[in-house]
Design an enzyme around this catalytic site. Structure first.
Site, PDB file in Angstrom:
ATOM      1  N   SER A  32       0.793  -1.273   0.251  1.00 38.18           N
ATOM      2  CA  SER A  32       0.021  -0.076   0.044  1.00 38.18           C
ATOM      3  C   SER A  32       0.829   1.297   0.055  1.00 38.18           C
ATOM      4  O   SER A  32       0.303   2.203  -0.341  1.00 38.18           O
ATOM      5  CB  SER A  32      -1.024  -0.024   1.029  1.00 38.18           C
ATOM      6  OG  SER A  32      -0.192  -0.228   2.502  1.00 38.18           O
ATOM      7  N   ASP A  91      -4.343   7.218  10.322  1.00 29.66           N
ATOM      8  CA  ASP A  91      -3.654   5.580  10.660  1.00 29.66           C
ATOM      9  C   ASP A  91      -2.618   5.497  11.461  1.00 29.66           C
ATOM     10  O   ASP A  91      -1.954   4.486  12.092  1.00 29.66           O
ATOM     11  CB  ASP A  91      -3.997   4.719   9.750  1.00 29.66           C
ATOM     12  CG  ASP A  91      -3.214   4.745   8.508  1.00 29.66           C
ATOM     13  OD1 ASP A  91      -2.299   5.717   8.421  1.00 29.66           O
ATOM     14  OD2 ASP A  91      -3.405   4.138   7.332  1.00 29.66           O
ATOM     15  N   HIS A 136       0.436   5.098   7.180  1.00 28.21           N
ATOM     16  CA  HIS A 136       0.731   5.532   5.899  1.00 28.21           C
ATOM     17  C   HIS A 136       1.015   7.147   5.547  1.00 28.21           C
ATOM     18  O   HIS A 136       0.326   7.963   6.270  1.00 28.21           O
ATOM     19  CB  HIS A 136      -0.368   5.267   4.884  1.00 28.21           C
ATOM     20  CG  HIS A 136      -0.870   3.880   4.673  1.00 28.21           C
ATOM     21  ND1 HIS A 136      -1.661   3.138   5.621  1.00 28.21           N
ATOM     22  CD2 HIS A 136      -0.491   2.759   3.890  1.00 28.21           C
ATOM     23  CE1 HIS A 136      -1.650   2.045   5.300  1.00 28.21           C
ATOM     24  NE2 HIS A 136      -0.982   1.666   4.419  1.00 28.21           N
TER      25      HIS A 136
END
Length: 221
Positions: free
Chosen positions: A40, A193, A196
C-alpha cells in the site's frame, strides 16, 4: 504499514488488489520503464492518485531530467510472499529495472524474518535471471517483537542487497528521519492511521528515494 504504529493498526491495510497504474506519458524509444513492486505504500493507499508515491516519484524524476515511466505494482495489504508470487508476470518485456518495497505487512502479521528473507531473495533471483537492476528499499521492525526479531528482520535487507548487488535504501521512511523531530512533527506527515504517509509525507519520502532511483538509472547506461 510504517514506523509509527505497527501491529495495532494492521487491520487498516485493505487486501484489495489494485489495478496497475501507468503514468500517462507517451512511451518513446529513449524512455526507461521501472516496475515499483510493493504494497500500500507503493500503491498510494488513502491518497488521491496524483499524490501517491508512484506519480510523485515520476514527477520528481522528470523534474531532474529523466524520461522514466514508472509502473505502479503496489498491492494494498501485500506481503513479501504476495510480491514473490506475482513478480514474474509483473515483469513484462518492456520493464528495464525494478524497485522492491515489501515487508511492512509481514511485520504487521508477525511473519518470521527468515520467511520474509526467502521471499525477497526469490524476487531478487527472478530479477537476476532477467538481468534487471533493482533498488531494494528496506523496512524496519518495531521493538515489540523482541530484539532478536528486529535484528533479524532489519538485517535481511542490507545483507540481500550486498549479496545480489542491488542499489539499496535502508528504509522507505528515511525521508521522515526522526532525529531532532518530535512525534507531533512527524505525525504531520502521516495519515490518521499513523501507518501511511500523507501527500506532504510522500514528498519528503520521494526526495530521499529519488536519488537512489537515479543511481539505478545510471546502472542502465
Amino acid at each position: 504499514m510504517g514506523f509509527f504504529k505497527y501491529g495495532a493498526r494492521g487491520s487498516g491495510c485493505k487486501a484489495a488488489i489494485v489495478g496497475v497504474f501507468v503514468t500517462a506519458v507517451p512511451v518513446s524509444a529513449a524512455e526507461v520503464s521501472i516496475l515499483a513492486l510493493g504494497d500500500s505504500l507503493t500503491q498510494g493507499y488513502g491518497l488521491l492518485e496524483q499524490d501517491g508515491f508512484v506519480p510523485q516519484l515520476r514527477n520528481w524524476l522528470a523534474d531532474h531530467g529523466h524520461d522514466v515511466r514508472v509502473v505502479n505494482g503496489g498491492v494494498s495489504g501485500d506481503t513479501t510472499a504476495g510480491g514473490f508470487a506475482r513478480v514474474e508476470w509483473s515483469l513484462t518485456p518492456d520493464i528495464d529495472a525494478m524497485i522492491v518495497t515489501l515487508g511492512g505487512n509481514d511485520v504487521l502479521r508477525g511473519i518470521a524474518p527468515q520467511e520474509a528473507r526467502s521471499n525477497i531473495e526469490g524476487i531478487l533471483k527472478v530479477a537476476q535471471a532477467q538481468n534487471l537492476e533493482v533498488l531494494l528499499i528496506g523496512m524496519e521492525a518495531p521493538g515489540n517483537f523482541g530484539a532478536d526479531y528486529k535484528q533479524a528482520f532489519d538485517g535481511l535487507y542490507p545483507e540481500l542487497a550486498q549479496t545480489y548487488g542491488t542499489v539499496f535504501l535502508d528504509s522507505f521512511f528515511k525521508g521522515l528521519d526522526r532525529q531532532g523531530q518530535s512525534l507531533a512533527e512527524l505525525s504531520a506527515f502521516m495519515q490518521d492511521d499513523g501507518i501511511h504517509p500523507n501527500p506532504e509525507g510522500v514528498v519528503k519520502i520521494v526526495e530521499t528515494v529519488g536519488p537512489k532511483v537515479e543511481e539505478l538509472l545510471y546502472r542502465l547506461d
